[in-house]
Design a protein around this motif. Sequence first.
Motif, PDB file in Angstrom:
ATOM      1  N   GLU A  96       7.355   0.321 -13.292  1.00 17.82           N
ATOM      2  CA  GLU A  96       6.077   0.990 -13.514  1.00 17.82           C
ATOM      3  C   GLU A  96       5.608   1.734 -12.269  1.00 17.82           C
ATOM      4  O   GLU A  96       4.923   2.759 -12.363  1.00 17.82           O
ATOM      5  N   ALA A  97       5.976   1.231 -11.095  1.00 17.50           N
ATOM      6  CA  ALA A  97       5.619   1.921  -9.856  1.00 17.50           C
ATOM      7  C   ALA A  97       6.343   3.257  -9.753  1.00 17.50           C
ATOM      8  O   ALA A  97       5.771   4.264  -9.320  1.00 17.50           O
ATOM      9  N   LEU A  98       7.604   3.263 -10.166  1.00 17.50           N
ATOM     10  CA  LEU A  98       8.374   4.499 -10.133  1.00 17.50           C
ATOM     11  C   LEU A  98       7.834   5.505 -11.134  1.00 17.50           C
ATOM     12  O   LEU A  98       7.834   6.715 -10.882  1.00 17.50           O
ATOM     13  N   LEU A 120       4.820   7.114  -9.568  1.00 21.59           N
ATOM     14  CA  LEU A 120       5.186   8.079  -8.543  1.00 21.59           C
ATOM     15  C   LEU A 120       5.671   9.383  -9.179  1.00 21.59           C
ATOM     16  O   LEU A 120       5.326  10.477  -8.708  1.00 21.59           O
ATOM     17  N   GLN A 121       6.440   9.280 -10.251  1.00 23.69           N
ATOM     18  CA  GLN A 121       6.921  10.483 -10.928  1.00 23.69           C
ATOM     19  C   GLN A 121       5.759  11.267 -11.529  1.00 23.69           C
ATOM     20  O   GLN A 121       5.725  12.503 -11.460  1.00 23.69           O
ATOM     21  N   VAL A 122       4.795  10.575 -12.122  1.00 22.89           N
ATOM     22  CA  VAL A 122       3.625  11.256 -12.684  1.00 22.89           C
ATOM     23  C   VAL A 122       2.846  11.977 -11.583  1.00 22.89           C
ATOM     24  O   VAL A 122       2.421  13.129 -11.740  1.00 22.89           O
ATOM     25  N   GLN A 125       0.801  -1.221   0.000  1.00 20.57           N
ATOM     26  CA  GLN A 125       0.000   0.000   0.000  1.00 20.57           C
ATOM     27  C   GLN A 125       0.833   1.270   0.000  1.00 20.57           C
ATOM     28  O   GLN A 125       0.296   2.372  -0.057  1.00 20.57           O
ATOM     29  N   VAL A 126       2.161   1.118   0.058  1.00 23.03           N
ATOM     30  CA  VAL A 126       3.033   2.280   0.169  1.00 23.03           C
ATOM     31  C   VAL A 126       2.896   3.195  -1.044  1.00 23.03           C
ATOM     32  O   VAL A 126       2.757   4.427  -0.907  1.00 23.03           O
ATOM     33  N   LEU A 127       2.922   2.637  -2.238  1.00 23.99           N
ATOM     34  CA  LEU A 127       2.823   3.456  -3.447  1.00 23.99           C
ATOM     35  C   LEU A 127       1.492   4.198  -3.485  1.00 23.99           C
ATOM     36  O   LEU A 127       1.444   5.390  -3.794  1.00 23.99           O
ATOM     37  N   TRP A 128       0.405   3.489  -3.182  1.00 26.95           N
ATOM     38  CA  TRP A 128      -0.913   4.115  -3.166  1.00 26.95           C
ATOM     39  C   TRP A 128      -0.956   5.264  -2.166  1.00 26.95           C
ATOM     40  O   TRP A 128      -1.471   6.353  -2.453  1.00 26.95           O
ATOM     41  N   SER A 146      15.061   3.475 -13.522  1.00 26.61           N
ATOM     42  CA  SER A 146      14.176   4.281 -12.687  1.00 26.61           C
ATOM     43  C   SER A 146      13.703   5.504 -13.463  1.00 26.61           C
ATOM     44  O   SER A 146      14.468   6.119 -14.212  1.00 26.61           O
ATOM     45  N   ALA A 147      12.433   5.857 -13.261  1.00 27.69           N
ATOM     46  CA  ALA A 147      11.870   7.039 -13.907  1.00 27.69           C
ATOM     47  C   ALA A 147      12.207   8.317 -13.151  1.00 27.69           C
ATOM     48  O   ALA A 147      11.901   9.416 -13.624  1.00 27.69           O
TER      49      ALA A 147
END
Length: 287
Positions: free
Chosen positions: A146-148, A151-153, A119-122, A175-176
């Motif tokens: 894709e998670a990164l 987060l950047q978006v 749940q950290v990303l959310w 990494s993005a």
Amino acid sequence: MGAALSLLDFELTARLQQQLWQGEQFSTSHPNVISSGYRLLDRVLPGAGWLPGTVTEVLIEESGVGEIRLLARSLRELTTTQSRSVVFVAPPWMPNFAAFRAMHIATDKLVWVRAADEQVLWAAEQSLKQEGIGAVLVWLPKARPEALRRLQVAAQESQSLAFLFRPLNAAKQSSAAPLRMVCKPILPPAAQTMNRREWIQAVMLEIDIIKRRGPLLGKPLQLRLPLQLPALPEHLRRASQQRKAREVNHVVDSGDIAAIIARSSQAAIDAIRIGEFDFAWSEADGQ
């Protein structure tokens, strides 16, 4: 097809111009930049400071080696001068009221979010969407590319600062994040003649910027980030100083340095009981 059109032929909005980067271009100033508080570091950061709407990935050996002290001056600016909130998402330790107060950070503007790994990303994305957020600090040891990107978006849309803490081995992964920094503690030259308390105060943080919007950094920076001794209650600080006045602890490698510094930071945390802990916090349960 007609000739290709260059974006430079159009009158771009200020926000779109900030999002464009061309090859070796290196921006030296930005209207909304937040200074790191260290002139040497600002000189090598695109925009001359921490850029809003950008994820900064901080790669560290072990939590507690100086990553919060590195950001302390910026957090003070955000929480006091700008009166904006700072959110800690899933830190590996319990935030310490006395330590942040010693750094002159407005603790009533700090929010601690506890979240399960999945749940950290959310939780970070939801935090970035809130009004009045100056920065979101996220601890995400394991993250897919894709998670990164997500987060950047989210950071870009919020125009808040976002700091992502990951282990050193993530440096080899894609990494993005537009800005990636490897941070390692290094001993002062005379460490072997100092007792542990003395050299902990003199330990420096080596910062190697492995990715930025601009040319590669020539060599790592070295910043001195002394521990905040006022974070310890006065009677504990005096007793510790007397007990360790003549103690000399030699270390073998940088891993030992990181572990000892982290344990020292934890000691400061353990010394303050939860009775005076006044952070706001919430459970991120995904509902």
